[in-house]
Scaffold this motif. Structure first.
Motif, PDB file in Angstrom:
ATOM      1  N   ALA A  32      -9.838   4.247  12.049  1.00 11.85           N
ATOM      2  CA  ALA A  32     -10.567   3.399  11.518  1.00 11.85           C
ATOM      3  C   ALA A  32     -12.312   3.120  12.157  1.00 11.85           C
ATOM      4  CB  ALA A  32     -10.302   1.899  11.990  1.00 11.85           C
ATOM      5  N   GLY A  72      -4.677  -2.149   8.117  1.00  9.81           N
ATOM      6  CA  GLY A  72      -3.659  -0.869   8.092  1.00  9.81           C
ATOM      7  C   GLY A  72      -3.427  -0.731   6.403  1.00  9.81           C
ATOM      8  N   HIS A 109      -4.266  -1.298  13.598  1.00  8.25           N
ATOM      9  CA  HIS A 109      -4.439  -0.168  13.158  1.00  8.25           C
ATOM     10  C   HIS A 109      -5.051   1.411  13.152  1.00  8.25           C
ATOM     11  CE1 HIS A 109      -7.919  -3.321  11.336  1.00  8.25           C
ATOM     12  NE2 HIS A 109      -6.357  -3.705  10.609  1.00  8.25           N
ATOM     13  N   LEU A 113      -5.852   4.163   6.803  1.00  5.82           N
ATOM     14  CA  LEU A 113      -6.719   3.167   7.338  1.00  5.82           C
ATOM     15  C   LEU A 113      -7.192   2.559   5.211  1.00  5.82           C
ATOM     16  CD1 LEU A 113      -7.435   4.847  10.013  1.00  5.82           C
ATOM     17  CD2 LEU A 113      -6.278   2.535   9.422  1.00  5.82           C
TER      18      LEU A 113
END
Length: 256
Positions: A182, A201, A238, A244
């Motif tokens: 991320a 996510g 995440h 993502l």
């Protein structure tokens, strides 16, 4: 909107659709236009483009595959939106050979950065295709999800290799050229001059749950969809998501 006739597919797209539709609604209100100009880079056969056209938006799909573009044309015609969907052959690194700069309210870059030689240039091009008050929807493979999947399958060496590899690959047989964290994706978006409006996510649990459970247990699919939605916004998840999603906004859009 996810296709209700393909419930398993909704597990893969529901979170992204919710975020994207909210962004589209905000742009419609801000611009006063019911129909937005959307660019879908790497849009393939129209999994997002055709539903967006059904909502009334004008969508241009850029994809390097002639076969995918042919399927897009057929799919758009069957959905009755052929007049609002245009497919052109090209890729994100040569984007302005086929589309104009600064001409789009929304740009989708889904499943593209994993395959390009220069992800930063790819993101810069998508941003350059936006109007001054535009929105970027970026979806890419997540590193953590691949590590967890390999470990749960008993491939511990491959899981460790993916964790340590600069591109997040678990070996020479890995079909995915590159994966991201991320932090890496948000850095790419911010480096291209956008503000990060949201990070989600995608497929945190969906790829780990046995398909037979989802398909046969009453209420399991709906419960799993709700669980995915609840976990999607939490940064702790995440790190283990299969994909993502980052929503970026130009300074003009962020001020609205």
């Amino acid at each position: 909107m996810p296709d209700p006739t393909r419930p398993r597919a909704s597990l893969r797209t529901a979170v992204v659709w919710e975020v994207l539709q909210d962004a589209l609604d905000r742009r419609v209100k801000a611009t006063g236009r019911d129909a937005l100009d959307v660019l879908d880079t790497g849009g393939g056969s129209g999994n997002f483009a055709v539903p967006l056209a059904r909502l009334g938006h004008r969508v241009t799909v850029v994809d390097p595959s002639p076969n995918a573009l042919f399927a897009l044309e057929r799919r758009a015609a069957e959905a009755g939106v052929a007049d609002r969907v245009k497919g052109v052959q090209g890729d994100v690194l040569g984007l302005f050979d086929v589309v104009e700069r600064g001409g789009h309210d929304v740009v989708l870059c889904h499943g593209v950065l994993e395959y390009v030689d220069d992800p930063a240039e790819g993101v810069r091009n998508t941003v350059a295709a936006l109007r001054s008050d535009g929105v970027l929807s970026l979806l890419a493979a997540g590193l953590g999800g691949a590590v967890v999947a390999r470990a749960l399958a008993g491939h511990f060496k491959e899981a460790k290799q993916a964790l340590e590899d600069p591109d997040g690959r678990w070996g020479s047989g890995d079909p995915m050229p590159r994966r991201f964290t991320a932090d890496q994706l948000t850095a790419l978006v911010e480096g291209a001059g956008l503000a990060v409006a949201a990070v989600h996510g995608v497929r945190v649990f969906a790829d780990l749950v046995p398909g037979v459970l989802v398909d046969t247990e009453p209420g399991a699919l709906d419960a799993l969809l709700k669980l995915e939605a609840a976990a999607a916004e939490l940064p702790a998840f995440h790190a283990v998501a299969t994909q993502l999603h980052v929503l970026g906004e130009t300074p003009g859009a962020a001020e609205v």
